[in-house]
Design a protein around this motif. Structure first.
Motif, short mmCIF file in Angstrom:
data_model
loop_
_atom_site.label_atom_id
_atom_site.label_comp_id
_atom_site.label_asym_id
_atom_site.label_seq_id
_atom_site.Cartn_x
_atom_site.Cartn_y
_atom_site.Cartn_z
N PRO A 11 0.83 -1.22 0.00
CA PRO A 11 0.00 0.00 0.00
C PRO A 11 0.86 1.27 0.00
N ARG A 12 2.01 1.22 0.69
CA ARG A 12 2.87 2.43 0.70
C ARG A 12 3.36 2.75 -0.71
N PHE A 13 3.78 1.69 -1.43
CA PHE A 13 4.25 1.90 -2.80
C PHE A 13 3.15 2.54 -3.65
N LEU A 14 1.91 2.04 -3.50
CA LEU A 14 0.83 2.58 -4.35
C LEU A 14 0.59 4.06 -4.07
N THR A 15 0.68 4.43 -2.81
CA THR A 15 0.54 5.85 -2.48
C THR A 15 1.69 6.65 -3.11
N GLU A 16 2.90 6.11 -3.00
CA GLU A 16 4.06 6.82 -3.54
C GLU A 16 4.03 6.84 -5.07
N TRP A 17 3.53 5.77 -5.66
CA TRP A 17 3.42 5.71 -7.13
C TRP A 17 2.47 6.81 -7.64
#
Ligand code: B12
Ligand code: SF4
Length: 526
Positions: A127-133
């Motif tokens: 989920p952190r990656f998706l927010t950062e993406w």
């Protein structure tokens, strides 16, 4: 908001894959991988997720090309296919991410092919990656600093899978194992302190598996009994759930042999309707067990390994096992010892592997220091039907030949049906005792279940009779199934015996093919 496609690449033919038995069983794969529906559940709302299991459907690369993110998972035996898929996606300029057991232990193998890699567990990083993406400031490598708190893991999105294509549902109770086998990467990735979900989480997942139309589920834990006290509490809740719901699920799982030292735990597993348990026996060679630090298999409390297997069977569970050849302390006598053990233990399904050194394990480090690793990247070196280990007391050629002979001998119809009949007809193993007790009190349910089981047995039998072209095998299946049905005319037993015939066909075909795999013979001679 992203359009995400998550892919599980297809497996090569394997013991577990049952590829040759599929046409008789009316399924496309044994069970879904647990990680993709979990990642879908971890995906923040708003994003769209499509799951593709290449073991049940072809990858539509045109569809992937339209996605914002395509993610792949996979283990060592899938790594060549992972690379093929990543190359194809790169050619189409797709943004790719990869996670799972293989990249976790061999980052360098895939790092150049994917835009982002995930090492280890991903409950926080995905989920952190998706927010950062979304904010266009993502990293190229993610690894959690803390292990996942299992109490926070959401129920997997089974609704995104084609559940009818699988024999089993999958459910995870815990992660981690307290032991320290030298060859094992599970404890490297997931740690030695078992972490467990709550009963409420698990019962909700079981409800969802039943709602998806499944009658059985694989508990995909590394070692279900890593924390015996905690798992007993949980199993009591599963027993109560089975009673409440009318025993809708039968389970299979994996556990260590010390299970046999705890009568209460075995009984709870039987009461929870766990019908079979896969145990890492590895070898009857005690020097090899010591070498590989599989000390739990050497413990004499509760008897020898053989006695322990018999005790588990007597309580009401079938034992499946993994065995390994090619330890430093193995010479050519190990093959006969393995053959004898499996026969005496009445283990119908014994999965034989040559010792493989998985990166990041203590075994890998030791063999690398001794210059005893074959680092070539062909199909055989990282599992499957080969090994990257250069054995000590036996030549590679002898190891390979002994391995194939052992597989061959275990899966001749004579040997296989001897073990099967010893277990089910002579020792009269009765799986599903708790459900049988329950059904005695519920005759209508019993009638409905028996009708389904007999219909399934008849369908498998007819498919076998139509699909098996080798006359000798055809005769064997016909003879054994008729004899078994005559001696134990119980619908549950007859259905499971018909499945055993189909499973024999798979193992038998697989062994025939091993003889003819050129890359393996070449490597053996190397
Ligand atoms: C259950 C299990 C099986 C089952 C089911 C397999 C299946 N098809 O799903 C069975 C018994 C059939 C099986 C078979 C085999 N298995 Co297995 N199996 C496991 C086990 C115990 C649990 C896997 C699981 O479901 N975990 C639960 C999920 C939720 O965890 P996860 O997959 O790790 O996913 C998490 C992260 O990795 C990450 N993640 C995963 N993928 C992705 C992808 C993306 C994009 C992202 C962002 C994150 C991410 O996010 C998830 C949440 O944290 C693991 C050990 C382990 N703990 O990994 C071995 C393991 C995966 N198996 C292994 C092997 C070798 C095999 C076999 C090849 C054995 C053999 N020689 O035949 C066969 C494969 C054949 C086949 N056709 O399946 C190895 C793989 C080694 C490696 N490092 O690559 C492992 C690690 C165990 C071991 N060391 O022996 N296996
Ligand atoms: S018992 Fe199994 S999971 Fe535990 S360390 Fe040994 S091989 Fe790994």
């Amino acid at each position: 908001m992203a359009d995400i496609v998550l892919i599980n690449p297809r497996f090569e033919v394997s013991y577990w894959g049952l590829e040759h038995a599929m046409p008789f069983l009316g399924i496309r794969a044994v069970l879904p991988v647990a990680n993709l529906p979990l990642l879908a559940a971890l995906t923040p709302p708003g994003h769209g997720v499509t799951l593709v299991d290449e073991n049940v459907e072809a990858i539509d690369f045109e569809r992937c090309a339209r996605a914002d993110i395509v993610g792949l998972t996979g283990m060592n035996v899938q790594r060549l296919r992972i690379k093929e898929i990543l190359r194809e996606l790169k050619r189409r300029d797709v943004f790719t991410v990869v996670g799972g057991p293989w990249v976790t232990v061999r980052e360098d193998d895939l790092a150049d092919l994917a835009d982002v890699i995930f090492v280890g567990e991903a409950e926080e990083t995905w989920p952190r990656f998706l927010t950062e993406w979304e904010a266009s400031r993502y990293q190229t490598r993610y690894e959690q600093t803390e292990r996942t708190d299992m109490a926070t893991v959401p129920a997997p999105r089974l609704d995104l899978l084609r559940m009818k294509d699988y024999a089993f549902g999958s459910v995870q109770f815990s992660r981690g194992c307290p032991f320290e086998c030298e060859f094992c990467d599970i404890i490297v990735t997931f740690g030695r302190r078992p972490r467990i979900k709550s009963s409420a989480q698990i019962l909700a997942e079981l409800d969802a598996i039943v709602a998806a139309g499944k009658h059985s589920a694989f508990i995909v834990d590394d070692n279900l009994i890593g924390n015996k006290r905690a798992i007993k509490l949980l199993l009591r809740d599963v027993v109560a759930w089975q009673e409440r719901r009318g025993y809708p699920l039968m389970f299979a799982t994996e556990a260590s042999i010390d299970l046999a030292e705890d009568a209460e735990l075995m009984q709870l597993m039987v009461d929870a309707n766990i019908a079979s348990v896969f145990i890492g026996i590895e070898t009857p060679n005690e020097e090899s067990l010591r070498e590989t630090k599989k000390l739990q298999n050497l413990r004499t409390r509760g008897g020898t390994m053989l006695e322990k297997v018999h005790r588990i069977q007597k309580t009401g569970m079938e034992v499946w096992c993994g065995i390994i050849v090619g330890f430093d302390n193995d010479d050519t006598s190990v093959f006969a010892a393995q053959r004898r053990f499996v026969r005496e233990a009445r283990i119908v399904h014994a999965m034989v592997n040559m010792l493989v050194a998985i990166p990041r394990t203590p075994l890998y480090a030791r063999l690398a220091a001794e210059g005893r690793l074959d680092l070539s990247d062909d199909a055989a070196s990282w599992g499957g039907f080969g090994t990257n280990v250069i054995p000590r007391r036996i030549s590679r050629q002898a190891l390979r030949a002994g391995y194939i002979d052992l597989m061959h001998d275990l899966y001749t119809p004579e040997a296989y049906f001897e073990r099967l009949d010893e277990l089910y007809l002579t020792a009269k193993l009765q799986i599903g005792r708790a459900r049988t007790r329950y059904l005695r009190r519920h005759p209508l349910r019993r009638f409905r279940l028996n009708a389904r089981l007999l219909a399934e047995a008849a369908a498998i039998f007819l498919m076998l009779m139509r699909g098996v072209s080798e006359r000798a095998l055809w005769d064997e299946y016909c003879h054994h199934l008729m004899r078994a049905a005559w001696r134990r005319p119980e619908p549950e037993f007859i259905q499971s015996y018909a499945i055993k015939c189909a499973m024999h066909y798979h193992a038998y075909q697989m062994v025939q093919q091993m003889h003819s795999q050129p890359q393996l013979s070449t490597r053996a001679a190397a």
